[in-house]
Write a protein that holds these residues in place. Structure first.
Motif, PDB file in Angstrom:
ATOM      1  N   SER A   1       1.047   5.360   8.195  1.00 13.11           N
ATOM      2  CA  SER A   1       0.273   6.023   7.149  1.00 13.11           C
ATOM      3  C   SER A   1       0.576   5.421   5.783  1.00 13.11           C
ATOM      4  O   SER A   1      -0.318   5.233   4.961  1.00 13.11           O
ATOM      5  N   THR A   2       1.846   5.075   5.553  1.00 13.23           N
ATOM      6  CA  THR A   2       2.248   4.491   4.273  1.00 13.23           C
ATOM      7  C   THR A   2       1.599   3.135   4.052  1.00 13.23           C
ATOM      8  O   THR A   2       1.021   2.862   2.993  1.00 13.23           O
ATOM      9  N   LEU A   3       1.680   2.247   5.047  1.00 17.26           N
ATOM     10  CA  LEU A   3       1.118   0.902   4.863  1.00 17.26           C
ATOM     11  C   LEU A   3      -0.405   0.894   4.950  1.00 17.26           C
ATOM     12  O   LEU A   3      -1.053  -0.053   4.497  1.00 17.26           O
ATOM     13  N   PHE A   4      -0.980   1.952   5.483  1.00 10.98           N
ATOM     14  CA  PHE A   4      -2.437   2.067   5.542  1.00 10.98           C
ATOM     15  C   PHE A   4      -3.012   2.620   4.239  1.00 10.98           C
ATOM     16  O   PHE A   4      -4.207   2.474   3.992  1.00 10.98           O
ATOM     17  N   THR A   5      -2.151   3.247   3.430  1.00 10.36           N
ATOM     18  CA  THR A   5      -2.628   3.922   2.228  1.00 10.36           C
ATOM     19  C   THR A   5      -2.144   3.263   0.942  1.00 10.36           C
ATOM     20  O   THR A   5      -2.946   2.909   0.071  1.00 10.36           O
ATOM     21  N   MET A   6      -0.832   3.077   0.795  1.00 10.59           N
ATOM     22  CA  MET A   6      -0.246   2.706  -0.484  1.00 10.59           C
ATOM     23  C   MET A   6      -0.720   1.355  -1.027  1.00 10.59           C
ATOM     24  O   MET A   6      -1.108   1.268  -2.199  1.00 10.59           O
ATOM     25  N   PRO A   7      -0.710   0.263  -0.249  1.00 10.26           N
ATOM     26  CA  PRO A   7      -1.118  -1.021  -0.835  1.00 10.26           C
ATOM     27  C   PRO A   7      -2.549  -1.003  -1.360  1.00 10.26           C
ATOM     28  O   PRO A   7      -2.835  -1.557  -2.428  1.00 10.26           O
TER      29      PRO A   7
END
Length: 618
Positions: A524-530
């Motif tokens: 979820s983090t790498l799918f959202t933050m960048p």
């Protein structure tokens, strides 16, 4: 006899009547379209430059907030993509091994797609920024890449049958002996040593010769892997294009939620024993049933996305001054002015005071154009491209990028390498390290049975990670608002690093299920933050800061689609690096526990890199 002749003449007369009717319609159509079918087809997609007064459609939806249901519909494409990923990761490797592809050659198969994608995806992003189609800039690429995914979903489960129809030699197995530990290779007799030191053959298994089957299955794998990864970039760009900046965080979190749900249902679908169902038998077995159902779901999901909201064509973006206020929803701009310009509504006294009311309305009309310009400036999708923003400039921006994007790409590379370790090799780790199975053992041996049980159990662990991804994505937007993007980014990576470390230490069934939830937080983090950060850079028009923290203008033309594609291309580089190195790492360490250990280390490196990413005021 006369009746038959009359019946024949009647049908023949009907045929001639229909033929003449079609001929008249064709001649009439040809008169209306003197350029022929080619020019007619081109006109359906490309806006003619000679149109002096283009007809503007209704684009009011670009100026308002979207509901959660609307954001879900926009994000449906990624749900179909994640269904496809689930089928790919679960069945591609066993399918290739079945038709004779050796383990050492599997690395080359998995490396082909990322090698192509790393160079092609940023170029596709630049092309989408300059796409002249009337259909929009992003949706044509979503449709094109979805066709590649669709072809891959057809070829992978049917590659062997296509090869057999072209002359491949089918596999055969003469006999098997259960409860014996032996290693199977292609077209050889397997030998064991009995208590009397006599060596006897226990099994003769012939893989057969499948050159065409291997070719079509590998082709389907490359299409499925590359197009599924590449399709996410225009899908994200489309989401950001049709939403206002205030919706970007919520939209990207919804995008990730839909991805997590797709992965969860996809892995669960692969865990069902379709061979025991009537539908599975009708569709040709377990693998074909899963791929057929996922193909149908994928088509439905992509259709929902591309029919959700209209995009402003490139020609209209290049001439924003011609946009008619009435048709672009200037009334909505009035309602949104308070949020966009951050100016509260002011009460001017009694509503019966006509002079004050007229003065207020006059001021509002005067500010309409200024308000529209502010919206266009704050919303990248509505902002007109610079006059010199041609394709070559976008391609050059791939090589010459600001330091903020370089740091973000490095962080995303570490994140994807850590995740690819889990997603591509996790079930093998569970089968060997947790269940003590042997993948190369004969089919009916205890070691082989334990390995297959471990693989199936690992699939449920991956289903938990997809579910965790969907759940965490529901709150990541609130976490960003409360704690800030930097803390959320770094903490998410550290949680995954800790989970993989504990999984490597424990190597227990409970750990497989429990610590897989940390993988969902990571995904979820790498799918959202960048992508949220890239959209934030473009929304503010800032990519650098001075030494004192002041925002700095870089004076470089950059496209949103290009930058999203550059950041997304790190998944290809990560997969390529790991495809070439993971086999060596496992061989040197002599254990598949190295898979999750390396994932933990790479996630920790990503957390360190994330500390130096530019966050501005996010």
């Amino acid at each position: 006899m006369g009746d038959k002749l009359y019946e024949y003449t009647g049908y023949l007369g009907w045929f001639h009547e229909q033929r003449d009717s079609l001929k008249e319609k064709y001649n009439s159509w040809k008169e209306q379209h003197p350029g022929g079918f080619v020019e007619y087809a081109k006109g359906l997609f490309v806006k003619k430059n000679e149109d002096s007064a283009p007809s503007f459609e209704d684009y009011t939806h670009l100026y308002r907030k979207k509901t959660r249901q609307e954001l879900m519909r926009i994000s449906m494409a990624v749900t179909g993509i994640e269904f496809s990923y689930a089928a790919e990761t679960a069945f591609v490797s066993p399918t290739l091994l079945k038709i004779g592809v050796e383990h050492q050659h599997m690395t080359l198969v998995w490396a082909l797609s990322p090698l192509i994608g790393f160079f092609v995806t940023p170029i596709l992003g630049s092309l989408s920024d300059r796409c002249p189609f009337k259909f929009g800039r992003r949706r044509p690429f979503i449709i094109l890449l979805s066709l590649g995914v669709l072809l891959g979903l057809i070829l992978v489960p049917n590659g062997e049958n296509i090869g057999l129809s072209l002359g491949d030699i089918p596999s055969s197995q003469n006999f098997t002996v259960s409860s014996l530990s032996a290693h199977r290779t292609s077209a050889v007799k397997h030998l064991i040593t009995t208590n009397s030191t006599e060596t006897v053959p226990i099994q003769e298994y012939t893989v057969g010769n499948h050159p065409w089957g291997i070719f079509f299955t590998v082709l389907g794998t490359i299409l499925l892997d590359f197009d599924a990864d590449a399709c996410q970039s225009p899908a994200r760009a489309y989401l950001l294009d049709v939403t206002i900046p205030e919706d970007h965080a919520r939209g990207l979190s919804t995008f990730t939620i839909m991805a997590g749900l797709g992965g969860t249902l996809g892995y669960a679908m692969g865990g069902i024993n379709w061979d025991a169902t009537t539908l599975g038998v009708l569709l040709g077995g377990h693998v074909k049933a899963v791929f057929t159902l996922i193909t149908i779901i994928f088509i439905i999901c992509v259709t929902f996305t591309v029919t959700s909201f209209k995009e402003i064509p490139l020609q209209l973006l290049e001439t924003p001054s011609q946009l008619d206020d009435e048709q672009t929803g200037i009334a909505l701009l009035k309602d949104e002015r308070k949020n966009i310009l951050e100016k509260p509504e002011i009460s001017y006294g009694s509503l019966n005071d006509e002079s004050e009311t007229q003065e207020k309305e006059s001021e509002e009309r005067k500010n309409d154009e200024d308000t529209r310009k502010v919206v266009l400036q704050k919303t990248p999708s509505l902002a007109p491209p610079p006059p010199d923003a041609n394709l070559m400039l976008y391609l050059k921006s791939i090589i010459y990028m600001p330091m903020s994007l370089l740091r973000l790409c490095l962080t995303n590379l570490f994140c994807w390498m850590a995740h690819v370790c889990y997603s591509l090799y996790f079930t093998d780790f569970v089968g060997e390290a947790v269940f003590d199975g042997v993948p190369t053992a004969a089919e009916d041996t205890v070691e082989r049975i334990r390995y297959e049980e471990g693989v199936r159990f690992g699939c449920w662990g991956m289903a938990m990670y997809s579910l965790s991804c969907a759940c965490y994505s529901m709150i990541i937007e609130r976490l960003i608002k409360k704690f800030g993007a930097k803390r959320v980014y770094v903490t998410g990576l550290l949680i995954y690093s800790s989970g993989m470390f504990l999984m490597a230490v424990t190597k227990h069934k409970i750990g497989v299920i429990l610590f897989s939830w940390t993988a969902g937080i990571m995904y979820s983090t790498l799918f959202t933050m960048p992508y949220l950060l890239v959209a934030h850079y473009h929304a503010k028009g800032v990519f650098e800061t001075n030494s004192d923290g002041a925002e700095k203008v870089i004076g470089q033309v950059r496209g949103l689609g290009t930058d999203l594609a550059i950041v997304s291309s790190m998944v290809f580089l990560a997969q390529f690096i790991l495809s070439l190195s993971m086999g060596t790492i496992v061989r040197i360490s002599k254990t598949t526990t190295a898979v999750v250990s390396v994932a933990s280390f790479l996630a920790f490196c990503g957390a360190i890199s994330a500390r130096f990413v530019l966050y501005l005021d996010l």
